[in-house]
Design a protein around this motif. Sequence first.
Motif, short mmCIF file in Angstrom:
data_model
loop_
_atom_site.label_atom_id
_atom_site.label_comp_id
_atom_site.label_asym_id
_atom_site.label_seq_id
_atom_site.Cartn_x
_atom_site.Cartn_y
_atom_site.Cartn_z
N GLY A 146 25.59 51.34 75.55
CA GLY A 146 26.49 50.22 75.35
C GLY A 146 27.78 50.67 74.71
N TYR A 147 28.72 49.76 74.67
CA TYR A 147 30.04 50.05 74.12
C TYR A 147 30.49 48.90 73.23
CZ TYR A 147 30.24 53.40 77.92
OH TYR A 147 29.96 54.43 78.79
N THR A 148 31.15 49.25 72.14
CA THR A 148 31.95 48.29 71.42
C THR A 148 33.39 48.61 71.77
OG1 THR A 148 31.85 49.73 69.47
CG2 THR A 148 30.39 47.81 69.50
N TYR A 149 34.22 47.60 71.77
CA TYR A 149 35.61 47.82 72.15
C TYR A 149 36.49 46.79 71.45
CZ TYR A 149 34.99 43.78 75.22
OH TYR A 149 34.75 42.52 75.69
N ILE A 150 37.77 47.11 71.38
CA ILE A 150 38.75 46.17 70.84
C ILE A 150 39.90 46.08 71.82
CG2 ILE A 150 40.40 45.69 68.98
CD1 ILE A 150 38.49 47.03 67.03
N VAL A 151 40.30 44.85 72.13
CA VAL A 151 41.47 44.61 72.97
C VAL A 151 42.48 43.79 72.18
CG1 VAL A 151 40.28 44.77 75.21
CG2 VAL A 151 40.43 42.57 74.06
N THR A 152 43.73 43.89 72.58
CA THR A 152 44.82 43.17 71.94
C THR A 152 45.93 42.95 72.96
OG1 THR A 152 46.31 43.20 70.01
CG2 THR A 152 45.97 45.29 71.14
N ASP A 157 24.34 55.00 72.26
CA ASP A 157 23.24 55.38 73.15
C ASP A 157 22.38 54.19 73.57
OD1 ASP A 157 23.98 58.06 73.14
OD2 ASP A 157 22.73 58.52 71.41
N ARG A 158 22.29 53.19 72.70
CA ARG A 158 21.48 52.01 73.01
C ARG A 158 22.34 50.76 72.88
NH1 ARG A 158 16.85 50.71 70.14
NH2 ARG A 158 18.18 50.64 68.30
N ILE A 159 22.14 49.80 73.77
CA ILE A 159 22.91 48.56 73.72
C ILE A 159 22.65 47.83 72.40
CG2 ILE A 159 21.18 47.17 74.95
CD1 ILE A 159 25.04 46.81 75.20
N GLU A 160 21.45 47.95 71.86
CA GLU A 160 21.14 47.31 70.58
C GLU A 160 22.03 47.84 69.46
OE1 GLU A 160 17.61 47.17 73.27
OE2 GLU A 160 18.86 48.82 72.56
N ASP A 161 22.34 49.14 69.52
CA ASP A 161 23.23 49.73 68.52
C ASP A 161 24.66 49.22 68.70
OD1 ASP A 161 21.07 51.19 67.52
OD2 ASP A 161 21.53 52.94 68.78
N ALA A 162 25.06 49.05 69.95
CA ALA A 162 26.40 48.52 70.23
C ALA A 162 26.52 47.08 69.71
CB ALA A 162 26.69 48.57 71.73
N ILE A 163 25.49 46.30 69.91
CA ILE A 163 25.51 44.90 69.44
C ILE A 163 25.59 44.87 67.91
CG2 ILE A 163 24.12 42.79 69.26
CD1 ILE A 163 23.08 43.51 72.15
N ALA A 164 24.82 45.73 67.26
CA ALA A 164 24.86 45.78 65.79
C ALA A 164 26.24 46.22 65.30
CB ALA A 164 23.78 46.74 65.27
N ARG A 165 26.85 47.18 65.98
CA ARG A 165 28.18 47.65 65.59
C ARG A 165 29.22 46.54 65.79
NH1 ARG A 165 31.54 50.72 62.47
NH2 ARG A 165 33.19 51.68 63.72
N GLU A 166 29.12 45.81 66.90
CA GLU A 166 30.06 44.70 67.14
C GLU A 166 29.97 43.69 66.01
OE1 GLU A 166 30.99 41.10 70.27
OE2 GLU A 166 28.94 41.64 69.73
N LYS A 167 28.76 43.33 65.62
CA LYS A 167 28.59 42.37 64.54
C LYS A 167 29.20 42.89 63.25
CE LYS A 167 24.50 40.12 66.40
NZ LYS A 167 23.06 39.85 66.23
#
Length: 97
Positions: free
Chosen positions: A5-11, A57-67
């Motif tokens: 998964g990915y976390t990202y920021i747009v502007t 590596d895992r979507i669950e980690d991406a979700i936690a990072r986004e939060k």
Amino acid sequence: MEKGGYTYIVTDRPFGVLYTGVTSDLAARATAHRDGKGSKFARTWDYTRLVLIEHHDRIEDAIAREKALKNWKRAWKLRLISEHNPSWDDLWHTLNC
């Protein structure tokens, strides 16, 4: 693109208002933002400039990072982006879409 998964920021511009998101398909999600089909918030304000990408590596980690990122102070996010993308370039062009 790698799996996980990915976390990202747009502007809309350097140091503008930031939108933080998470996805398992970064190319498709970034393209959706550019085409005005992303989140309603990002679409309303024309947030199409992809300024930060973090792979997990895992979507669950991406979700936690986004939060976690959504709870960060704005100054911390600005510093994070500036450290990884000092020119605030649009990283969409680095994706293979």
